[in-house]
Design a protein around this motif. Structure first.
Motif, PDB file in Angstrom:
ATOM      1  N   ILE A  81       0.831  -1.202   0.115  1.00 37.21           N
ATOM      2  CA  ILE A  81      -0.032   0.028   0.039  1.00 37.21           C
ATOM      3  C   ILE A  81       1.169   1.412   0.062  1.00 37.21           C
ATOM      4  N   ASP A  82       0.305   2.269  -0.629  1.00 38.06           N
ATOM      5  CA  ASP A  82       0.906   3.664  -0.569  1.00 38.06           C
ATOM      6  C   ASP A  82      -0.179   4.610   0.239  1.00 38.06           C
ATOM      7  N   GLU A  83       0.322   5.456   1.264  1.00 31.32           N
ATOM      8  CA  GLU A  83      -0.648   6.102   1.770  1.00 31.32           C
ATOM      9  C   GLU A  83       0.298   7.254   2.329  1.00 31.32           C
ATOM     10  N   TRP A  84      -0.275   8.492   2.427  1.00 32.70           N
ATOM     11  CA  TRP A  84       0.281   9.968   2.859  1.00 32.70           C
ATOM     12  C   TRP A  84       0.252   9.587   4.550  1.00 32.70           C
ATOM     13  N   ARG A  85       1.613  10.089   4.902  1.00 37.31           N
ATOM     14  CA  ARG A  85       1.878  10.017   6.590  1.00 37.31           C
ATOM     15  C   ARG A  85       2.146  11.553   6.846  1.00 37.31           C
ATOM     16  N   GLN A  86       1.236  11.948   7.575  1.00 38.23           N
ATOM     17  CA  GLN A  86       1.374  13.396   7.716  1.00 38.23           C
ATOM     18  C   GLN A  86       2.529  13.564   8.770  1.00 38.23           C
ATOM     19  N   ALA A  87       2.747  12.528   9.684  1.00 41.09           N
ATOM     20  CA  ALA A  87       3.974  12.937  10.627  1.00 41.09           C
ATOM     21  C   ALA A  87       5.166  13.059  10.007  1.00 41.09           C
ATOM     22  N   VAL A  88       5.495  12.681   8.897  1.00 39.48           N
ATOM     23  CA  VAL A  88       6.881  12.594   8.316  1.00 39.48           C
ATOM     24  C   VAL A  88       6.597  13.288   6.850  1.00 39.48           C
ATOM     25  N   GLY A  89       5.299  13.650   6.475  1.00 48.33           N
ATOM     26  CA  GLY A  89       5.386  14.568   5.426  1.00 48.33           C
ATOM     27  C   GLY A  89       5.708  14.021   4.107  1.00 48.33           C
ATOM     28  N   ARG A  90       5.165  12.766   3.970  1.00 47.27           N
ATOM     29  CA  ARG A  90       5.251  11.863   2.585  1.00 47.27           C
ATOM     30  C   ARG A  90       4.679  10.785   2.427  1.00 47.27           C
ATOM     31  N   VAL A  91       4.561  10.328   1.319  1.00 47.50           N
ATOM     32  CA  VAL A  91       4.011   9.016   1.014  1.00 47.50           C
ATOM     33  C   VAL A  91       4.797   8.064   1.701  1.00 47.50           C
TER      34      VAL A  91
ATOM     35  N   LEU B 110       2.722  -1.886   4.349  1.00 43.72           N
ATOM     36  CA  LEU B 110       2.103  -3.202   4.240  1.00 43.72           C
ATOM     37  C   LEU B 110       0.517  -2.770   5.009  1.00 43.72           C
ATOM     38  N   PRO B 111      -0.451  -3.626   4.782  1.00 45.70           N
ATOM     39  CA  PRO B 111      -1.511  -3.352   5.278  1.00 45.70           C
ATOM     40  C   PRO B 111      -1.472  -3.578   6.678  1.00 45.70           C
ATOM     41  N   ALA B 112      -2.140  -2.490   7.539  1.00 42.93           N
ATOM     42  CA  ALA B 112      -2.120  -2.816   9.087  1.00 42.93           C
ATOM     43  C   ALA B 112      -3.119  -1.757   9.722  1.00 42.93           C
ATOM     44  N   GLY B 113      -3.629  -2.240  10.758  1.00 39.43           N
ATOM     45  CA  GLY B 113      -4.673  -1.427  11.450  1.00 39.43           C
ATOM     46  C   GLY B 113      -4.867  -1.941  13.080  1.00 39.43           C
ATOM     47  N   SER B 114      -5.452  -1.163  13.604  1.00 41.73           N
ATOM     48  CA  SER B 114      -5.551  -1.205  14.911  1.00 41.73           C
ATOM     49  C   SER B 114      -6.490  -2.583  15.338  1.00 41.73           C
ATOM     50  N   VAL B 115      -6.426  -2.996  16.416  1.00 40.18           N
ATOM     51  CA  VAL B 115      -7.223  -4.014  17.046  1.00 40.18           C
ATOM     52  C   VAL B 115      -8.305  -3.367  17.750  1.00 40.18           C
ATOM     53  N   GLU B 116      -9.427  -3.998  17.241  1.00 37.08           N
ATOM     54  CA  GLU B 116     -10.738  -3.373  17.886  1.00 37.08           C
ATOM     55  C   GLU B 116     -11.298  -3.886  18.976  1.00 37.08           C
TER      56      GLU B 116
ATOM     57  N   ILE C 225      -5.712   5.160   0.436  1.00 37.75           N
ATOM     58  CA  ILE C 225      -4.794   4.259   0.150  1.00 37.75           C
ATOM     59  C   ILE C 225      -4.700   3.745  -1.184  1.00 37.75           C
ATOM     60  N   LEU C 226      -3.674   3.584  -1.746  1.00 37.37           N
ATOM     61  CA  LEU C 226      -3.588   2.974  -3.140  1.00 37.37           C
ATOM     62  C   LEU C 226      -2.858   1.604  -3.129  1.00 37.37           C
ATOM     63  N   VAL C 227      -3.301   0.689  -3.907  1.00 37.91           N
ATOM     64  CA  VAL C 227      -2.871  -0.851  -3.588  1.00 37.91           C
ATOM     65  C   VAL C 227      -2.063  -1.246  -4.907  1.00 37.91           C
ATOM     66  N   ASP C 228      -0.880  -2.202  -4.696  1.00 34.25           N
ATOM     67  CA  ASP C 228      -0.395  -2.552  -5.727  1.00 34.25           C
ATOM     68  C   ASP C 228       0.212  -3.829  -5.289  1.00 34.25           C
TER      69      ASP C 228
END
Length: 185
Positions: free
Chosen positions: A63-73, A77-83, A147-150
């Motif tokens: 995946i490609d995703e913008w990350r504001q904390a580092v200011g770049r794409v 890998l896919p990841a996420g919080s446990v609910e 998120i862009l997927v490839d």
């Protein structure tokens, strides 16, 4: 006295200093092993799952995703919080893979569990390897996800980690553990 007891800090008081979606900042007043007192702030966030997803031909779903904390794409890998209610982490990994990529896994196996930044946060990341991943649905993204997927050849992803082009710590950790232990992790 065990090393844990000898090194442990005593929490005198604790409160959430700041709340936001995804994490909190906790402020603790602590007594150190030498008896001195100080304060300590850390990031409090729910555990997460990280998925190293392989297609049937051995490519990796990325995946490609913008990350504001580092200011770049961020390339990762896919990841996420446990609910809440996610008692089966493998099912949480399947859900995150499906939501972020639209891919469904044929199988999911644990790879490793790490504390990626335990000097500043209580994060716990549960890494999984997913096999026989096939596109099966549209993405089901959160309101703040774009998120862009490839797919990429596994060796290309490894080269990107070696060259410093893949900087996402979760992705690099998954690749390293997979390289070290493969299917026996």
């Amino acid at each position: 006295m065990t090393d844990d007891e000898e090194l442990a800090w005593t929490v005198e008081s604790s409160h959430v200093a700041y709340e936001c979606p995804g994490f909190d900042i906790v402020h603790d007043e602590v007594t150190l092993p030498d008896g001195s007192r100080t304060d300590y702030d850390y990031v409090d966030e729910p555990p997460a799952v990280v998925v190293l997803p392989f297609t049937p031909n051995g490519d990796v779903v990325v995946i490609d995703e913008w990350r504001q904390a580092v200011g770049r794409v961020n390339h990762g890998l896919p990841a996420g919080s446990v609910e809440p209610g996610d008692d089966d982490l493998a099912l949480a990994a399947r859900r995150e893979l499906r939501e972020e990529t639209g891919f469904e896994a044929g199988s999911v196996e644990p790879l490793t569990t790490v504390e990626p930044a335990n000097g500043i946060g209580n994060s716990v990341h549960h890494h999984f390897v997913a096999r026989d991943c096939e596109p099966s649905a549209d993405q089901d993204l959160d309101h703040d996800e774009h998120i862009l997927v490839d797919t990429r050849p596994y060796d290309e992803l490894l080269a990107a980690a070696r060259d410093g082009d893949l900087r996402d710590g979760r992705a690099v950790t998954a690749l390293c553990f997979h390289e070290l232990f493969g299917d026996s992790a």
